[in-house]
Each structure stands twice: as structure tokens, then as C-alpha cells.
Scaffold this motif. Sequence first.
Motif, PDB file in Angstrom:
ATOM      1  N   ASP A 400       3.514  -3.542  -2.135  1.00 61.66           N
ATOM      2  CA  ASP A 400       2.816  -4.774  -1.767  1.00 61.66           C
ATOM      3  C   ASP A 400       1.577  -4.953  -2.659  1.00 61.66           C
ATOM      4  O   ASP A 400       0.463  -4.626  -2.288  1.00 61.66           O
ATOM      5  N   ARG A 401       1.811  -5.497  -3.832  1.00 62.10           N
ATOM      6  CA  ARG A 401       0.726  -5.691  -4.805  1.00 62.10           C
ATOM      7  C   ARG A 401      -0.284  -6.721  -4.300  1.00 62.10           C
ATOM      8  O   ARG A 401      -1.484  -6.583  -4.530  1.00 62.10           O
ATOM      9  N   ARG A 402       0.236  -7.749  -3.613  1.00 64.10           N
ATOM     10  CA  ARG A 402      -0.656  -8.802  -3.147  1.00 64.10           C
ATOM     11  C   ARG A 402      -1.678  -8.254  -2.144  1.00 64.10           C
ATOM     12  O   ARG A 402      -2.857  -8.570  -2.206  1.00 64.10           O
ATOM     13  N   THR A 405      -4.329  -6.204  -3.929  1.00 63.07           N
ATOM     14  CA  THR A 405      -5.292  -7.053  -4.630  1.00 63.07           C
ATOM     15  C   THR A 405      -6.290  -7.663  -3.646  1.00 63.07           C
ATOM     16  O   THR A 405      -7.496  -7.705  -3.900  1.00 63.07           O
TER      17      THR A 405
END
Lengths: 498, 251
Positions: A400-402, A405
Motif C-alpha cells: 500500500d504505497r498510497r 505516502t
Amino acid sequence: MLSYTGHPLYDVGVATVTAFVRKRDPVMVTLADLAAVADFIEREYQREPLKSFLGVAFTTNAWFNQPAFTKQPQKRKDYARRLLRSLSEGSSGERCVFTGEPATAVAFSDKLPPGRAFRQHVPLLTGEDVINFYPWGDAGLPVAAKAILCLQAFPLGCAKCGGRLLAVHSDNPDLIYDFARAFLEYNRRALDLAQKAGHKKMPEAKSSAKTLLIVTLLEIERRRWEEAQDRRPSSVTAYHLTNSGQSNPLDERNPPLEIYHLPLEITGFLFSLVSDTYRSEWNAIAERAWQMVLPAKRKKKETDEPGGDQPRRNFLYEDLFHLPDNAPLFVRRYLLRIPVRSQREDDPRRLYSLRDEASLVSWKLTELLLREVIGVDKARIEQIRDLGDRLAAYVSGENDRRFFTAFFGERNYDLFRNALIKANLAHVKRGNPPLITLDPYIQVFEEGNEVARPDWRLARDLVLIRMIEQLYNLGWLGRNIDVLPETAESTEEKEEGF
Amino acid sequence: MKVLKIVAEGITTSFRYPHFMQGVQPTFEMPPPATIYGHICSALGEWVAPEGVQFAYHFTYLARFDDVEHTHVLVPAGGKLPGSRIPKALEGQVNPFKRAILFRPRLILYLNRPEWEPYFRSPRYAVVLGRSQDLFAYTQVGVVRLETSERAYFEHTLAPYRMALQTGRGYVVLMPRFLDYHHGRAPTFARYVVLHRRVYSDELIRFEGMEKETFWIDPTSPQEKGAHLGLFFHTFVGEYDDRPLVAGVAG
């Protein structure tokens, strides 16, 4: 013969005398030892390079520095005797303010009352006759014969730093002694080299006062650790001073006196850092905090003095003096590697990069800082670590990169909270147990229901440190290095303490 | 124990280090015991016997800054004042000094002398703390009954030096403990721990062999994590334990 009293200048003098005669305990110093110290002072203070340098300690009116004595060596010798060799001369009837013992009956010049010291004998007193700041306007401080000898030796146990003396005192006699011995040994080597080379000046220390203090303290603590000596926590206070009549008290760059405190929580932290458990991680961070030498400056330094290109300040060391008040910035700068672009060109912190230095992010050091310096209780540290572990496992498992970030960069607390709630819901919908339960979340980030703690950003940074370390170890960060922002954040915003 | 509790507030104060006189005058961050003694005597209007008097305090300030003062550096002089027959006793010149100042100081002072309440309600001399121009005002004067408890928090205070290893926080400083005004203001000094940040009694390091301690607490102070403000009482004269505790052994 001698003992520490708690007065910084006198105690450093006692330690210097003791180290000079290669003893450890001041009680073991003998009359013959004191005579040896007096011999050295009488010989060396009258000539360069000490003669001019010690003007910063005792002014140009001191017995060895008095221009009027150049043609009257006998008079100089007589004054030296009064200051350095009056142990058997009886008492003036007053008590020494440093030792509580009888003050000497010897006057330090023909014009002065017996046993009274002034600015040319003890740094930062007033000149002769000045009545301000003395009881009943009775000028001068009564001192004992051995006290005035130790005070004359005091500058030898200090570092010459920025044209001033750096004297280091502690409630722990071992530390007073170790600092005085380290500085004395350096000074005697420098004195020897300067005389052989025909130099008229003592060399300056290669670091700024605060950096030198930490560098020397770390060396002392490392030695004590390796020697497995009994060690008790002690606070350290340094006095960076000049007594020169030429100095301007209003000069911001060179004030007559600055006092630096290293409280027990910082010395305890430093002592832990020199242990095998933390040393390599700490050194890696410290190495990247030295002031950089710019090409033009290096050239100038090289022509001025050999080895002058050595860095002078270590920003990490100097920022230790602002802990724990500046803990949020300290954590971001040094542990989370967030760069500070607005700094000067020679400031290495401009170039910090989480992308390049993710391997330096250390939960172990962070945990030590929280425990020793900031005083966070064990349960809260565990909550922060556990939350970091769970979030790292989630980010890595779900890629889950979002979320990562948002967690890293969100400045608005409500949006930050929403990002966490969304991730939590998504995690539960996939049939997993909740990522974050209510109680730990509230204890880490909130002080009331939906009311953010004033230090929620610091809490977030601490969780991030653990997350980044875990994600780095899992290899996820290497595969997703672009999620780490390269732009610097404004780290100057004031945050509440933890 | 019944004690007198006084809250005093001012605009500025400065507690000079006694042996740093030239050019710059740093301040202690807490009032030294000798300053507290002078303050008490000012309120009472006489040099009270220091024996048996005990005090504890909580001292805060809002900010710290340097001020530039012009100090008249005075020396004895002879002759006459210009244009007169009046003998000149002193002469001097104006020198700039940099003095560290504490802004908005606030002192909560506890004294084991509840019977002195009327004196603090109507102090004999102008109320000051620090220099003579550092005017203060008593905003509360009253008697409170202290309690003993194993739970307490300590902050913004002086701890006795023997506590240094137990607090694990703060720094040690040598302060004037007492100035003997009957003997030329002869000073005695003692070491204390300046303790700014809060430390709870259950965080105090306990060495092997140490018995569980109880502390004096002020039950009227704010309660934090179930604890009240703890008080370290000090004396001006007499015995003072200046030995740190290490692993249950004094030395």
C-alpha cells in the motif's frame, strides 16, 4: 593535601595539579609535587607561547605578564614566589572562599592586602580596589596558598578554544580529572612543539567548544567503558571563558563567559552510546554531521596551519545541548534523515536524504533517546514500536504505497487520521484483524477523543522510524524507493515536547 | 506537617554566580538557598536565626535573555568633589555588563514556619527576589497541611545533591547555601541538583538495600497521573548530606 570542593575553577586547578604529577587522587599530592608544579609555572608562564596565551586567563597585569617587570626580573620572581610558594607563610586570619581553610598571610603584590586575590590572579573577578560585588565593599577574595597555586595551574587543564579557555567540571571527580588530564597532555605536547618550532602562539583546538566537549567526553566514556570502571551518572558543566582585558563583554562572537550544561539525562545517553550495542549506529550518524570544508576555505586553511582542514563543528554534537527541548527536530534531522535545505553551504544536513540513508534509520537509537533523554515510559515506547511493526507489515503485505505516502507526509491531523482509518477498514474488509485498535491509537496520537496531542507529529515520526527500519529490512523500501520524498520539509516549526 | 505556602511573582529576576564578576553575569536557574534566606529575612524585617528553618520551592520562569547593564565600577577615592569642599569617598566609571535575566519568574515557597504568615501578609521591606530592583508581589499567602506519600512528582526545583543519581535528570550546581551576616557575609556553599523536568517518584532510581521512601506532597497542587507535587526541604545551616548514593553504598 588537596581535595575537590565543587567550585569549577578551583576543582579544575586541583585536577590539573594532580594530573601534572601523574597521580589520580588529589589527596596523594605532596608538598614536593606542588613545588614541581610551581617550578613549571614559574619557568613556562614567563615565556612564549604560554606567556601571551595566559593573558586570556589572568590579564596582562599578571605577575608573569606584567610589562613593567621585563627589566625587573627579581620583582617578577618575588611575585611568583608569593603566588606559587607561600604554603608555609601563615594565615591572614580570613577563610579561603574556595577551600574554607585559612587564607594565606602573603600579599600577592606590595599594593595588595594579604591573601586577597583579584582579576590578575583568578579569572573573572574584578580588578584591584573595585568594591562592587564584595561584602561591605571590601575588595578581593581571600584565598589559601594552595588554592592560589591550583588556580594558577587551572589554565593548563583547559583547552584553548576560540581564543578562550574551555574548563570542564562535573560532580564526578573522575570526570573533572579525565578532562583536565586530556587537556593538560594536549597542552604540554603543543607547548613542546611550539617551542621547538619557535612559534609564539599555542595552537587552537581543532573543534568548536561544544564539539570538543562532546568529542572528549565520548573518548573518556569509551575508555571508562572498556576499562569496566565503576561508573555513576554525572552531570557535566563546561565554562568557556576569557579574562582578557581586551575582550568586549558585549561582543556576541566572543563573550567573556558561556556556560554549557550537560544534564544527567544527556551524559547517561552518551555513556550508553559508547557501548558495543549502540556504537556503530551512533558513529555512522555522527560521521555525517561534521561541518564540511568547502574548497576555497580548505585552501586558505592549508596555507595558514597544517591540518587546518579538519572539520570544526559537529552539528549532531552541538544539538545535544538543546535536548530534550528540541527533541522533535533532533529526531527528524538525525534519526529520520530529513534534510534542512535552508542551512549554510558547509552544513551537511542540507544533503541528508532518506532515500540514500535509509540504512541509518535506527529504532534502537531512537528507543534509547526516548528512554534516557526524553523520559518516555516503557509502555508508551512499546506501543510506538508495535504500531510501527504492524503498519510496516501492512504496507509490505498489501504493497500500500498510497498509505505509506500519506502517513509519511500528511501535515493535517484530520487527513492523517482519515488515512489510518481507511487503511484499517480496508485491512478488516480483507478478513484481517484490525490493523490499529482504538486504545493504542489514542495513547500514541491523541489526548482526548479526536483531539490530537500537541506532539502528534513527533509520535508519527517515531512510528515512521520503526516502520522505515522494518520496511528496509523486509526489502520493500528497496523496491519502492520512490515513495520516499526527496524534497526537504520545513523542520523549523515549533512542536511541543513529548 | 503544617507549612506556610507563599506564591510570589515578578517581572524579572537574576541570581548571580558569586565569583563571576567581570563583564558578564550569568544567572542560576533557581534561587540559591542563601537568596531564599535573605528573602525571608526581608519579609520578617530582621536576621532570623537560620537554625531549624526549612524551605522547599517550585520555581519557574517564562523565558531567559541577556540584558545590558551599565554598572558603575567603583573604587575608593580621596580629594574633594569638583567645585566643592565635600570629601570624595568613591569614584568610578560606567562599564557595560551583560546580565542573564529570567523573565516572569514565579516562586512557590514552602516554609516550616506557619507562624510567620502575618509577616508575609505585611512584609517589612519591599518584596524583591534577586537584585534590589527585581520587585516581586505575593499573590497568595496561606497555611497548608502537607501529606506524606510514596507517589509524588518533582519539577522546577532544587533537589539535594544526594538525589542526583536517583533523579537521573538535571544538573549539579554549587550554590551559596548561607551568607553569615554576623560575620562579614561569610559564605558557605553546597551542591544541589537543578531539576526542571518532571520526574515521578516511581521513576527515581532505587539502589539495592534502599528502603521505600515517602515524600512530602502538597495536596493542593495539581494532580498528575495520580501524584501531587513533591517537596524537597532544605536547610541553611547544619548537617548537609553531600554524598551521592551508589549501589546502596554512600561514598
